[in-house]
Design a protein around this motif. Structure first.
Motif, PDB file in Angstrom:
ATOM      1  N   VAL A 185      21.372   0.094   1.111  1.00 40.94           N
ATOM      2  CA  VAL A 185      20.229  -0.463   0.384  1.00 40.94           C
ATOM      3  C   VAL A 185      19.367   0.691  -0.108  1.00 40.94           C
ATOM      4  O   VAL A 185      19.067   1.611   0.653  1.00 40.94           O
ATOM      5  N   THR A 186      18.992   0.663  -1.374  1.00 43.51           N
ATOM      6  CA  THR A 186      18.079   1.651  -1.933  1.00 43.51           C
ATOM      7  C   THR A 186      16.905   0.913  -2.556  1.00 43.51           C
ATOM      8  O   THR A 186      17.097   0.002  -3.371  1.00 43.51           O
ATOM      9  N   HIS A 187      15.691   1.291  -2.169  1.00 48.72           N
ATOM     10  CA  HIS A 187      14.470   0.659  -2.681  1.00 48.72           C
ATOM     11  C   HIS A 187      13.590   1.768  -3.245  1.00 48.72           C
ATOM     12  O   HIS A 187      13.217   2.682  -2.528  1.00 48.72           O
TER      13      HIS A 187
ATOM     14  N   GLU B 106      13.315   4.736  -0.532  1.00 50.57           N
ATOM     15  CA  GLU B 106      13.721   4.362   0.822  1.00 50.57           C
ATOM     16  C   GLU B 106      15.193   3.962   0.777  1.00 50.57           C
ATOM     17  O   GLU B 106      15.599   3.162  -0.065  1.00 50.57           O
ATOM     18  N   GLU B 107      15.967   4.530   1.691  1.00 46.96           N
ATOM     19  CA  GLU B 107      17.388   4.209   1.745  1.00 46.96           C
ATOM     20  C   GLU B 107      17.801   3.824   3.158  1.00 46.96           C
ATOM     21  O   GLU B 107      17.295   4.378   4.134  1.00 46.96           O
ATOM     22  N   TRP B 108      18.700   2.869   3.235  1.00 49.10           N
ATOM     23  CA  TRP B 108      19.272   2.425   4.505  1.00 49.10           C
ATOM     24  C   TRP B 108      20.778   2.402   4.309  1.00 49.10           C
ATOM     25  O   TRP B 108      21.276   1.822   3.346  1.00 49.10           O
TER      26      TRP B 108
ATOM     27  N   THR C 201      16.367   6.588   5.639  1.00 49.36           N
ATOM     28  CA  THR C 201      15.688   7.774   5.118  1.00 49.36           C
ATOM     29  C   THR C 201      14.606   7.372   4.123  1.00 49.36           C
ATOM     30  O   THR C 201      14.711   6.354   3.452  1.00 49.36           O
ATOM     31  N   GLN C 202      13.570   8.196   4.047  1.00 54.46           N
ATOM     32  CA  GLN C 202      12.505   8.010   3.068  1.00 54.46           C
ATOM     33  C   GLN C 202      12.236   9.350   2.399  1.00 54.46           C
ATOM     34  O   GLN C 202      12.258  10.376   3.054  1.00 54.46           O
ATOM     35  N   LYS C 203      12.003   9.296   1.099  1.00 52.10           N
ATOM     36  CA  LYS C 203      11.697  10.515   0.359  1.00 52.10           C
ATOM     37  C   LYS C 203      10.549  10.213  -0.597  1.00 52.10           C
ATOM     38  O   LYS C 203      10.547   9.178  -1.256  1.00 52.10           O
TER      39      LYS C 203
END
Length: 101
Positions: A45-47, A58-60, A71-73
């Motif tokens: 999932v990429t938000h 934000e990635e899961w 992860t968050q960037k």
């Protein structure tokens, strides 16, 4: 063969939504979300949310048999600052979900 039987029951699903809003000379507000999963247990999932040049990604990600990785960037922004500005410009509503109702 075992390979052919496995392939016949393999399933993939994916979804994508995106929206961009700009009012007058205000910074553009953008949100997108993509989701992917398959029957072998892989999921991603990429938000992405952005206000002007400030962006939060934000990635899961989940691999079969492994723990999920979250992860968050941030680009051009600080975490607390970004969340406050996002809430102020969107009234806290997720823009990419509005068009699904």
């Amino acid at each position: 063969t075992d390979y052919q039987r496995k392939m016949s029951s393999y399933v993939e699903t994916s979804r994508y939504s995106s929206s961009t809003f700009q009012s007058g000379d205000q910074p553009a507000i953008h949100e997108s979300r993509s989701e992917y999963s398959n029957s072998e247990g892989e999921a991603h999932v990429t938000h992405v949310r952005s206000v002007g040049e400030k962006k939060k990604i934000e990635e899961w990600h989940k691999e079969p048999g492994k723990p999920a990785v979250d992860t968050q960037k941030l680009e051009n922004a600080e975490p607390d600052e970004f969340e406050k500005e996002w809430a102020a410009t969107t009234d806290g509503e997720p823009a990419a979900l509005e068009d699904e109702h």
